[in-house]
Write a protein that holds these residues in place. Structure first.
Motif, PDB file in Angstrom:
ATOM      1  N   HIS A  12      -8.904  -5.213  -4.124  1.00  0.00           N
ATOM      2  CA  HIS A  12      -7.645  -5.943  -4.225  1.00  0.00           C
ATOM      3  C   HIS A  12      -6.820  -5.755  -2.942  1.00  0.00           C
ATOM      4  N   ASN A  13      -6.783  -4.546  -2.414  1.00  0.00           N
ATOM      5  CA  ASN A  13      -6.016  -4.271  -1.193  1.00  0.00           C
ATOM      6  C   ASN A  13      -6.583  -4.978   0.032  1.00  0.00           C
ATOM      7  N   PRO A  30      -3.442  -6.050   2.744  1.00  0.00           N
ATOM      8  CA  PRO A  30      -3.239  -4.601   2.915  1.00  0.00           C
ATOM      9  C   PRO A  30      -1.768  -4.176   2.891  1.00  0.00           C
ATOM     10  N   LEU A  35      -9.057  -1.564  -7.061  1.00  0.00           N
ATOM     11  CA  LEU A  35      -7.880  -1.418  -6.208  1.00  0.00           C
ATOM     12  C   LEU A  35      -8.237  -1.602  -4.731  1.00  0.00           C
ATOM     13  N   ASN A  36      -9.343  -1.015  -4.297  1.00  0.00           N
ATOM     14  CA  ASN A  36      -9.768  -1.177  -2.893  1.00  0.00           C
ATOM     15  C   ASN A  36     -10.072  -2.639  -2.567  1.00  0.00           C
ATOM     16  N   HIS A  85       0.493  -5.272   0.878  1.00  0.00           N
ATOM     17  CA  HIS A  85       1.007  -5.424  -0.492  1.00  0.00           C
ATOM     18  C   HIS A  85       1.224  -4.040  -1.103  1.00  0.00           C
ATOM     19  N   LYS A  86       2.436  -3.795  -1.566  1.00  0.00           N
ATOM     20  CA  LYS A  86       2.737  -2.531  -2.253  1.00  0.00           C
ATOM     21  C   LYS A  86       2.291  -2.702  -3.703  1.00  0.00           C
ATOM     22  N   CYS A  87       1.064  -2.321  -3.963  1.00  0.00           N
ATOM     23  CA  CYS A  87       0.410  -2.683  -5.212  1.00  0.00           C
ATOM     24  C   CYS A  87       0.750  -1.743  -6.363  1.00  0.00           C
TER      25      CYS A  87
END
Length: 162
Positions: A68-69, A73, A65-66, A75-77
């Motif tokens: 990916h963000n 940054p 997740l980190n 992006h509401k993941c």
């Protein structure tokens, strides 16, 4: 996708080293509540054909997740909301590799011990050393009657075959 820092040495772009690269992820469901993330890059061969190269297997949801963000940054993941993994350590390969290795090492140890005993026995059979005090030089150097106090039979390779 995830952002990975310090990729492998062979990753270059226009002859310069990359400090990072973007890898794509494929979430694989192993069993219920057991997922893994396989990361990969798409590469191009000389003849412009593309292929996929697997770069990693990830088990830690927070790490994925980190990374990916870092791509976006804002992006509401929710990409990893269903990712579950209770795996802490993953071994890839034949499940009996360690047992097979141990068995092979035991066989090699036994073979080497047998060979060592054969060498010891050959040395004991062929060891004939007389004390130096019994050794006397002939009066003339041309004498062929001199016998060496040291005796060693030739050792045949036939004695050491498996």
């Amino acid at each position: 996708p995830i952002l990975v820092f310090n990729p492998t040495e062979d990753d270059t772009l226009n002859g310069e080293d990359n400090l990072y690269r973007i890898e794509y992820c494929w979430i694989v469901i192993i069993e219920e509540d057991i997922n893994i993330c396989i990361s990969f890059v798409v590469k191009t061969k000389d003849n412009n054909n593309h292929y996929i190269e697997v770069t990693g297997i990830h088990l830690d949801r927070e790490y994925i997740l980190n990374q990916h963000n870092l791509i976006n940054p804002d992006h509401k993941c929710h990409c990893l909301d269903s990712f579950r993994s209770c795996i802490d350590d993953l071994w890839i390969g034949h499940p009996d590799d360690k047992d097979i290795t141990i068995d092979n090492l035991k066989k090699e140890n036994k073979r080497l011990r047998k060979e060592n005993e054969q060498f010891k026995a050959a040395l004991n059979r062929n060891k004939r050393i007389e004390p130096l005090s019994q050794f006397s030089l002939p009066s003339t150097p041309s004498s062929s009657s001199m016998q060496s106090p040291f005796y060693l039979d030739s050792i045949s390779n036939d004695n050491y075959s498996n």
